[in-house]
Design an enzyme around this catalytic site. Structure first.
Site, PDB file in Angstrom:
ATOM      1  CG  HIS A   1       7.936  -3.485   4.282  1.00  0.00           C
ATOM      2  ND1 HIS A   1       7.330  -4.417   5.106  1.00  0.00           N
ATOM      3  CD2 HIS A   1       6.937  -2.964   3.522  1.00  0.00           C
ATOM      4  CE1 HIS A   1       6.035  -4.443   4.860  1.00  0.00           C
ATOM      5  NE2 HIS A   1       5.767  -3.582   3.903  1.00  0.00           N
TER       6      HIS A   1
ATOM      7  CG  ASP B   1       9.387  -4.853   7.689  1.00  0.00           C
ATOM      8  OD1 ASP B   1       9.178  -3.631   7.733  1.00  0.00           O
ATOM      9  OD2 ASP B   1       8.649  -5.655   7.085  1.00  0.00           O
TER      10      ASP B   1
ATOM     11  CB  SER C   1      -0.922   0.020   1.226  1.00  0.00           C
ATOM     12  OG  SER C   1      -0.172   0.013   2.430  1.00  0.00           O
TER      13      SER C   1
ATOM     14  CB  SER D   1       2.948  -4.909   3.117  1.00  0.00           C
ATOM     15  OG  SER D   1       2.830  -3.930   4.104  1.00  0.00           O
ATOM     16  CG  PHE D   2      -2.742  -3.153   1.475  1.00  0.00           C
ATOM     17  CD1 PHE D   2      -3.875  -2.725   2.170  1.00  0.00           C
ATOM     18  CD2 PHE D   2      -2.826  -3.318   0.107  1.00  0.00           C
ATOM     19  CE1 PHE D   2      -5.063  -2.484   1.504  1.00  0.00           C
ATOM     20  CE2 PHE D   2      -4.006  -3.076  -0.576  1.00  0.00           C
ATOM     21  CZ  PHE D   2      -5.135  -2.657   0.130  1.00  0.00           C
TER      22      PHE D   2
END
Length: 280
Positions: A255, A227, A37, A106-107
């Protein structure tokens, strides 16, 4: 560069009236890749180094989620987990895909878990990278990413949160991502997704832990030890919740697992998806 030459623009398919941009490569069992995102993100930005590797064995498909990239924005869109998961399920329907492996970053990892929870028969195996699918306190990194206001300086600061290896943050990458973030309509939709205070938006992406614990899917959980956007503890917790899961932690990695550890990540994921051992 003309729009027709833009590698971020692939094929388009209507999903509930929304023209949905997606990239596709290879043939075989389908693998759906769900992006993160970050501001200006597209499926291409997240998966440009992963799609060619997966295409050797699979039909790799990476859409731009609702509100992101080159997927059509519709008036009155209320961004949230319901819209995003319904859009993904509808996208699979539009492509005639009944069941698929899912890789979520992630998202996108939160969306992958929610898809598996709400449509368990649509998901084969899960790969969850630095996923925001369980509860954790908002990190300064994620708060900065979601609170981005367009400028090259701010984009450089965002990129710094993502990468452990700062040599990856070249002026060209910063400029490209900044330009992507200011395309017409992009920042308007992005700013509408995660306004402050942002912990509530993170919480809204969660699948209840008792529901995650009931998921039967084989899962590979991947995280960068360093991260600063999504804490490693989130993936450790997912690993404990998902009975049929393995956890792989990359050292000296932030990340951007699929970018900072491209070769190792691609081999790890390919081997996991091809494995025909117990529990396949």
């Amino acid at each position: 560069m003309s729009e027709t030459a833009n590698p971020e623009i692939g094929r388009s398919v209507p999903v509930a009236g929304r023209a949905t941009n997606y990239l596709e490569a290879g043939a075989g069992a389908p693998v759906l890749l769900l992006h993160g995102s970050g501001p200006g993100v597209t499926a291409y930005a997240n998966w440009r180094l992963t799609l060619p590797a997966l295409a050797v064995h699979f039909r790799a498909i990476a859409p731009d989620a609702a509100g992101f990239g080159y997927t059509q924005r519709l008036p009155g869109d209320a961004y949230g987990l319901d819209l995003w998961v319904d859009h993904i399920a509808g996208f699979l329907d539009a492509l005639g895909i009944g069941r698929t492996h899912v890789i979520g970053n992630s998202f996108g990892g939160a969306l992958a878990v929610a898809l598996a929870d709400r449509h368990p028969d649509r998901v084969d195996r899960l790969v969850l990278m630095g996923s925001a699918a369980v509860d954790f306190p908002m990190t300064p990194g994620l708060d900065a990413v979601w609170g981005y206001e367009p400028s090259e300086e701010n984009m450089a600061a965002i990129m710094d949160w993502f990468a452990h290896d700062r040599t990856l943050i070249t002026p060209e990458i910063v400029r490209s991502r900044y330009q992507a973030s200011i395309r017409p309509g992009y920042h308007e939709s992005y700013a509408a997704m995660f306004p402050a205070p942002r912990q509530r938006h993170l919480n809204a992406l969660l699948t209840p832990p008792e529901r995650i614990a009931r998921l039967p899917h084989r899962a590979l959980i991947v995280h960068g030890r360093d991260d600063r956007v999504i804490p490693l503890e989130a993936s450790v917790r997912l690993h404990h919740l998902l009975a049929a899961s393995d956890l792989h932690v990359f050292g000296n990695c932030g990340h951007w697992t699929q970018i900072e550890k491209t070769g190792a990540f691609n081999r790890l994921v390919t081997d996991f998806l091809l494995d025909q051992g117990d529990g396949a």
